[in-house]
Design a protein around this motif. Structure first.
Motif, PDB file in Angstrom:
ATOM      1  N   UNK A  56     -58.023 -16.831 -22.946  1.00  0.00           N
ATOM      2  CA  UNK A  56     -57.085 -18.031 -23.594  1.00  0.00           C
ATOM      3  C   UNK A  56     -58.201 -19.047 -23.580  1.00  0.00           C
ATOM      4  N   UNK A  57     -58.701 -19.804 -24.379  1.00  0.00           N
ATOM      5  CA  UNK A  57     -59.548 -20.924 -24.356  1.00  0.00           C
ATOM      6  C   UNK A  57     -59.013 -21.921 -25.552  1.00  0.00           C
ATOM      7  N   UNK A  58     -57.990 -22.041 -25.779  1.00  0.00           N
ATOM      8  CA  UNK A  58     -57.761 -22.909 -27.076  1.00  0.00           C
ATOM      9  C   UNK A  58     -57.446 -24.413 -26.665  1.00  0.00           C
ATOM     10  N   UNK A  59     -57.386 -24.712 -25.191  1.00  0.00           N
ATOM     11  CA  UNK A  59     -57.089 -26.053 -24.735  1.00  0.00           C
ATOM     12  C   UNK A  59     -58.049 -26.151 -23.550  1.00  0.00           C
ATOM     13  N   UNK A  60     -57.901 -27.255 -22.791  1.00  0.00           N
ATOM     14  CA  UNK A  60     -58.825 -27.672 -21.773  1.00  0.00           C
ATOM     15  C   UNK A  60     -59.010 -26.758 -20.516  1.00  0.00           C
ATOM     16  N   UNK A  61     -57.900 -25.809 -20.575  1.00  0.00           N
ATOM     17  CA  UNK A  61     -57.994 -24.911 -19.544  1.00  0.00           C
ATOM     18  C   UNK A  61     -58.575 -23.345 -20.132  1.00  0.00           C
ATOM     19  N   UNK A  62     -59.685 -22.982 -19.348  1.00  0.00           N
ATOM     20  CA  UNK A  62     -60.256 -21.811 -19.625  1.00  0.00           C
ATOM     21  C   UNK A  62     -59.642 -20.698 -18.749  1.00  0.00           C
ATOM     22  N   UNK A  63     -59.137 -19.680 -19.172  1.00  0.00           N
ATOM     23  CA  UNK A  63     -58.216 -18.841 -18.869  1.00  0.00           C
ATOM     24  C   UNK A  63     -58.672 -17.314 -18.955  1.00  0.00           C
ATOM     25  N   UNK A  64     -58.860 -16.424 -18.068  1.00  0.00           N
ATOM     26  CA  UNK A  64     -59.078 -14.976 -18.622  1.00  0.00           C
ATOM     27  C   UNK A  64     -58.156 -14.326 -17.371  1.00  0.00           C
ATOM     28  N   UNK A  65     -57.556 -13.173 -18.167  1.00  0.00           N
ATOM     29  CA  UNK A  65     -56.626 -12.328 -17.074  1.00  0.00           C
ATOM     30  C   UNK A  65     -56.737 -10.821 -17.485  1.00  0.00           C
ATOM     31  N   UNK A  66     -56.612  -9.806 -16.486  1.00  0.00           N
ATOM     32  CA  UNK A  66     -56.457  -8.578 -16.766  1.00  0.00           C
ATOM     33  C   UNK A  66     -55.145  -7.841 -16.441  1.00  0.00           C
ATOM     34  N   UNK A  67     -54.816  -7.172 -17.505  1.00  0.00           N
ATOM     35  CA  UNK A  67     -53.463  -6.365 -17.214  1.00  0.00           C
ATOM     36  C   UNK A  67     -53.694  -4.912 -16.987  1.00  0.00           C
ATOM     37  N   UNK A  68     -52.970  -4.250 -16.290  1.00  0.00           N
ATOM     38  CA  UNK A  68     -53.052  -2.950 -16.042  1.00  0.00           C
ATOM     39  C   UNK A  68     -51.552  -2.450 -16.039  1.00  0.00           C
ATOM     40  N   UNK A  69     -51.349  -1.426 -16.925  1.00  0.00           N
ATOM     41  CA  UNK A  69     -49.966  -1.135 -17.191  1.00  0.00           C
ATOM     42  C   UNK A  69     -48.925  -2.480 -17.629  1.00  0.00           C
ATOM     43  N   UNK A  70     -48.016  -2.640 -16.707  1.00  0.00           N
ATOM     44  CA  UNK A  70     -47.125  -3.622 -17.177  1.00  0.00           C
ATOM     45  C   UNK A  70     -47.179  -4.850 -16.282  1.00  0.00           C
ATOM     46  N   UNK A  71     -48.352  -5.140 -15.900  1.00  0.00           N
ATOM     47  CA  UNK A  71     -48.527  -6.312 -14.942  1.00  0.00           C
ATOM     48  C   UNK A  71     -49.945  -6.913 -15.050  1.00  0.00           C
ATOM     49  N   UNK A  72     -50.040  -8.328 -14.714  1.00  0.00           N
ATOM     50  CA  UNK A  72     -51.281  -8.923 -14.763  1.00  0.00           C
ATOM     51  C   UNK A  72     -51.679  -8.832 -13.236  1.00  0.00           C
ATOM     52  N   UNK A  73     -53.185  -8.366 -12.833  1.00  0.00           N
ATOM     53  CA  UNK A  73     -53.575  -7.791 -11.733  1.00  0.00           C
ATOM     54  C   UNK A  73     -54.650  -8.612 -11.271  1.00  0.00           C
ATOM     55  N   UNK A  74     -55.518  -9.597 -12.286  1.00  0.00           N
ATOM     56  CA  UNK A  74     -56.181 -10.181 -11.843  1.00  0.00           C
ATOM     57  C   UNK A  74     -56.407 -11.451 -12.890  1.00  0.00           C
ATOM     58  N   UNK A  75     -56.816 -12.741 -12.514  1.00  0.00           N
ATOM     59  CA  UNK A  75     -57.091 -13.835 -13.398  1.00  0.00           C
ATOM     60  C   UNK A  75     -57.977 -14.698 -12.876  1.00  0.00           C
ATOM     61  N   UNK A  76     -58.549 -15.449 -13.752  1.00  0.00           N
ATOM     62  CA  UNK A  76     -59.419 -16.609 -13.592  1.00  0.00           C
ATOM     63  C   UNK A  76     -59.149 -17.723 -14.338  1.00  0.00           C
TER      64      UNK A  76
END
Length: 229
Positions: free
Chosen positions: A27-47
């Protein structure tokens, strides 16, 4: 910035765990640069980072970091998901270029999620306490008093088309007269000074990759893949 504890997906989407293990969300559409990883049904890592003009230097690095954190390689993932806007042209270009490069090199399918859909999903978990909204109205700032917006139900059903709106005191009046409306996004704050209806609530925020999971899984299930070329 690490995004904190794992974020479980809503129960009604648990069946997606059977068809997707790992998905990279960008997700880079606004001033926040955001990346995440999902495993199955949850987010397990994010920056996340709100450092100015850093999307180009951070997006690919964040992808590498979240994979390393979980002990995974790109080949262990099932898809890449990227925001398709509306939003900053430069930010979207960085996110889409990164996502397409990853897909082209790995052969993974590409899924695109609208920024407004992400904000609606985000509204379910991040907004302050208050009356349950009858409508959720995400807003992406387009400078001055203009925003890109649409009207959604809280469950994520889009009622109106995504359009640029010049906000004044009568904007969205037909929905405000019906009941509580939540305005959310990086364009919501400036509208609070103009829209004074008692049914209006405002939550200023940027869309986050961690909120993309539900719409991303829906698109993946329906095989709504983008043409990487």
């Amino acid at each position: 910035m690490d995004c904190g504890p794992h974020i479980p997906l809503r129960q009604e989407h648990a069946e997606y765990q059977l068809i997707m293990d790992n998905i990279i969300l960008i997700e880079t559409s606004t001033a926040l640069c955001s990346v995440a990883l999902s495993q199955g049904d949850e987010i397990t890592a994010c920056r996340e980072s709100s450092a100015p003009k850093a999307h180009a230097s951070l997006t690919a690095v964040f992808v590498q970091e979240i994979l390393q954190e979980r002990g995974l390689k790109l080949s262990d993932c099932q898809a890449i998901c990227v925001s398709k806007g509306p939003g900053s042209y430069t930010g979207l270009r960085v996110g889409v270029s990164t996502a397409k490069g990853l897909c082209f090199g790995s052969g993974l399918p590409l899924v695109a999620v609208g920024t407004l859909n992400t904000l609606v999903a985000q509204a379910a978990t991040e907004t302050p306490e208050g009356p349950a909204p009858l409508y959720v109205i995400p807003m992406i700032d387009a400078r001055r008093m203009e925003v890109y917006s649409a009207v959604f139900t809280p469950e994520g059903k889009q009622i109106t088309e995504t359009t640029p709106v010049i906000v004044d005191e009568n904007s969205f009046a037909e929905y405000l007269h019906q009941g509580p409306c939540l305005f959310i996004g990086d364009g919501a704050g400036k509208c609070a000074d103009v829209i004074k209806h008692p049914n209006a609530r405002f939550f200023q925020c940027n869309p986050k990759a961690s909120a993309m999971l539900s719409p991303a899984l829906e698109a993946y299930k329906e095989k709504r893949f983008e043409d990487v070329a």
